[in-house]
Design a protein around this motif. Structure first.
Motif, short mmCIF file in Angstrom:
data_model
loop_
_atom_site.label_atom_id
_atom_site.label_comp_id
_atom_site.label_asym_id
_atom_site.label_seq_id
_atom_site.Cartn_x
_atom_site.Cartn_y
_atom_site.Cartn_z
N GLY A 1 0.84 -1.18 0.12
CA GLY A 1 -0.06 -0.28 -0.24
C GLY A 1 0.95 1.39 0.00
N ILE A 2 0.34 2.24 -0.68
CA ILE A 2 1.07 3.40 -0.76
C ILE A 2 0.36 4.70 -0.72
CG2 ILE A 2 1.46 3.43 -3.41
CD1 ILE A 2 4.03 4.97 -3.11
N ALA A 3 0.56 5.86 0.00
CA ALA A 3 0.11 7.11 -0.03
C ALA A 3 1.02 8.09 0.04
CB ALA A 3 -1.08 7.09 0.77
N ILE A 4 0.67 9.19 -0.92
CA ILE A 4 1.60 10.45 -0.94
C ILE A 4 0.77 11.41 -0.36
CG2 ILE A 4 2.96 11.96 -2.33
CD1 ILE A 4 4.00 9.13 -2.88
N HIS A 5 1.50 12.32 0.51
CA HIS A 5 0.79 13.40 1.11
C HIS A 5 -0.08 14.25 -0.12
CE1 HIS A 5 0.14 17.28 3.53
NE2 HIS A 5 0.59 16.40 4.45
N ARG B 1 2.21 15.49 -3.93
CA ARG B 1 1.80 14.83 -5.18
C ARG B 1 2.38 15.28 -6.23
NH1 ARG B 1 -4.12 12.76 -3.21
NH2 ARG B 1 -3.18 12.04 -1.27
N GLY B 2 2.51 14.47 -7.49
CA GLY B 2 2.79 15.03 -8.90
C GLY B 2 4.47 15.39 -8.79
N ARG B 3 5.31 15.02 -7.88
CA ARG B 3 6.55 15.30 -7.72
C ARG B 3 7.58 14.18 -7.88
NH1 ARG B 3 3.93 18.61 -4.28
NH2 ARG B 3 4.44 20.85 -4.50
N ASP C 1 -11.32 3.11 -10.62
CA ASP C 1 -11.44 4.60 -11.23
C ASP C 1 -10.23 5.22 -10.54
OD1 ASP C 1 -12.09 4.20 -8.45
OD2 ASP C 1 -14.34 5.63 -9.00
N ASN C 2 -9.33 4.83 -9.56
CA ASN C 2 -8.27 5.55 -9.24
C ASN C 2 -7.21 5.34 -10.36
OD1 ASN C 2 -5.98 6.58 -7.64
ND2 ASN C 2 -6.14 4.84 -6.03
N GLN C 3 -7.32 6.36 -11.44
CA GLN C 3 -6.64 6.14 -12.63
C GLN C 3 -5.14 6.39 -12.40
OE1 GLN C 3 -8.33 8.84 -15.62
NE2 GLN C 3 -10.16 7.44 -15.85
N ARG C 4 -4.61 7.31 -11.50
CA ARG C 4 -3.60 7.65 -11.14
C ARG C 4 -2.73 6.35 -10.66
NH1 ARG C 4 -2.36 13.68 -10.15
NH2 ARG C 4 -0.29 13.60 -9.72
N ALA C 5 -3.24 5.95 -9.59
CA ALA C 5 -2.71 4.90 -9.31
C ALA C 5 -2.54 3.44 -10.11
CB ALA C 5 -3.24 4.31 -7.74
N ARG D 1 0.63 0.16 -13.51
CA ARG D 1 0.79 -0.68 -14.82
C ARG D 1 2.10 -0.21 -15.44
NH1 ARG D 1 -3.38 -2.25 -17.48
NH2 ARG D 1 -4.94 -0.91 -16.69
N ARG D 2 2.29 1.01 -15.51
CA ARG D 2 3.98 1.16 -15.77
C ARG D 2 5.26 0.78 -15.18
NH1 ARG D 2 4.00 7.72 -17.65
NH2 ARG D 2 1.84 7.83 -18.54
N LEU D 3 4.68 0.42 -14.09
CA LEU D 3 5.88 -0.45 -12.90
C LEU D 3 5.81 -1.75 -13.16
CD1 LEU D 3 5.42 1.52 -9.81
CD2 LEU D 3 7.58 1.60 -11.30
C1 LIG Z 1 -1.35 7.34 -6.40
C2 LIG Z 1 -0.38 7.93 -5.81
C3 LIG Z 1 0.58 7.11 -4.83
C4 LIG Z 1 0.50 8.34 -6.98
O1 LIG Z 1 1.40 9.49 -6.55
P1 LIG Z 1 1.72 10.75 -7.28
O2 LIG Z 1 2.62 11.56 -6.28
O3 LIG Z 1 0.29 11.61 -7.45
O4 LIG Z 1 2.07 10.26 -8.53
P2 LIG Z 1 3.23 11.01 -9.47
O5 LIG Z 1 2.91 12.31 -9.97
O6 LIG Z 1 4.45 10.42 -9.04
O7 LIG Z 1 2.74 10.13 -10.79
C5 LIG Z 1 3.23 8.62 -10.92
C6 LIG Z 1 2.43 7.96 -11.94
O8 LIG Z 1 1.12 8.30 -11.94
C7 LIG Z 1 0.48 8.46 -13.30
N1 LIG Z 1 -0.41 9.73 -13.40
C8 LIG Z 1 -0.08 10.90 -12.87
N2 LIG Z 1 -0.82 11.65 -13.10
C9 LIG Z 1 -1.94 11.21 -13.54
C10 LIG Z 1 -3.22 11.40 -13.95
N3 LIG Z 1 -3.89 12.66 -14.00
N4 LIG Z 1 -3.92 10.38 -14.71
C11 LIG Z 1 -3.50 9.40 -14.80
N5 LIG Z 1 -2.25 8.92 -14.42
C12 LIG Z 1 -1.67 9.93 -13.78
C13 LIG Z 1 1.57 8.47 -14.29
O9 LIG Z 1 1.62 7.29 -14.61
C14 LIG Z 1 2.88 8.82 -13.27
O10 LIG Z 1 4.05 8.08 -13.99
P3 LIG Z 1 5.01 9.09 -14.62
O11 LIG Z 1 5.97 9.25 -13.72
O12 LIG Z 1 5.66 8.00 -15.45
O13 LIG Z 1 4.47 10.23 -15.44
C15 LIG Z 1 -0.99 9.20 -5.21
O14 LIG Z 1 -1.77 10.05 -5.78
C16 LIG Z 1 -1.53 8.97 -3.86
O15 LIG Z 1 -1.23 8.94 -2.73
N6 LIG Z 1 -3.14 8.61 -3.83
C17 LIG Z 1 -4.04 8.64 -2.86
C18 LIG Z 1 -3.64 7.30 -2.30
C19 LIG Z 1 -3.84 5.98 -3.09
O16 LIG Z 1 -4.70 6.14 -3.95
N7 LIG Z 1 -2.96 5.23 -3.11
C20 LIG Z 1 -3.03 4.03 -4.02
C21 LIG Z 1 -3.97 2.84 -3.30
S1 LIG Z 1 -4.19 1.31 -4.28
#
Ligand SMILES: CC(C)(COP(=O)(O)OP(=O)(O)OC[C@H]1O[C@@H](n2cnc3c(N)ncnc32)[C@H](O)[C@@H]1OP(=O)(O)O)[C@@H](O)C(=O)NCCC(=O)NCCS
Length: 160
Positions: free
Chosen positions: A92-96, A100-102, A131-135, A140-142
């Motif tokens: 599990g991971i969470a960024i403050h 985020r985005g750094r 629907d947690n697209q960012r995660a 997927r990229r990892l």
């Molecule tokens: C998910 C999480 C850990 C990602 O950390 P982050 O600092 O926001 O992410 P980063 O900016 O480092 O981006 C990481 C990757 O996310 C993806 N990403 C970033 N912004 C995105 C967006 N708007 N839409 C889709 N993907 C996105 C990219 O693949 C990016 O990889 P890249 O470095 O190759 O571009 C963070 O948003 C978070 O803590 N979210 C809340 C807790 C959570 O959801 N944890 C996961 C539970 S399973």
């Protein structure tokens, strides 16, 4: 990095095992996360002061880490399941919310993967909301591969 510097996070980054001296910064992180926009995506346990204290006092087989900068917790990561007898931990991971985005997510994930491998794991797994697209995109990229868990969640697995 302007916001991170404003929040007092300009200090050197460290990945640290959570220990009693980090209770206060971990509690502050949990409070900030619980008020943040993505709180519904990550709920491995209640985000309370009591749980922060328990995690920082924990001395079992599971691993609880923080990414710290200038005394604050900027990210929280856990590998658990060994204590329950599983060979492959759940990650599990969470960024403050303000950190985020750094580019912290990738190196912290790489660190957690290394920590799992050093402990003898050959795989890690995780559960993520579809629907947690960012995660999902990050995983997927990892290299994670996914299978449906239910209508709302996926299970991701990575071979180490
Ligand atoms: C998910 C999480 C850990 C990602 O950390 P982050 O600092 O926001 O992410 P980063 O900016 O480092 O981006 C990481 C990757 O996310 C993806 N990403 C970033 N912004 C995105 C967006 N708007 N839409 C889709 N993907 C996105 C990219 O693949 C990016 O990889 P890249 O470095 O190759 O571009 C963070 O948003 C978070 O803590 N979210 C809340 C807790 C959570 O959801 N944890 C996961 C539970 S399973």
């Amino acid at each position: 990095m302007a916001e991170a510097a404003d929040a007092g996070w300009g200090g050197p980054l460290e990945f640290r095992l959570l220990r009693p001296e980090l209770v206060a910064p971990l509690s502050a992180f949990f409070r900030a996360f619980a008020q943040g926009p993505d709180r519904a995506f990550f709920h491995p346990h209640p985000m309370t002061d009591e749980v922060a204290a328990r995690i920082c006092a924990y001395d079992g087989r599971d691993l609880y880490y923080a990414a710290c900068a200038a005394g604050g917790v900027v990210a929280y990561g856990l590998l658990r399941g060994w204590e329950e007898g599983f060979d492959s931990p759940s990650l599990g991971i969470a960024i403050h919310p303000e950190a985020r985005g750094r580019g912290l997510a990738r190196p912290f994930m790489a660190f957690l993967h290394a920590a799992a491998k050093v402990r003898g794991a050959t795989k890690v797994r995780l559960t993520v909301y579809r629907d947690n697209q960012r995660a999902v995109e990050l995983y997927r990229r990892l290299g994670y591969t996914f299978e449906p868990k239910n209508e709302r969640e996926l299970v991701g697995v990575l071979s180490l």
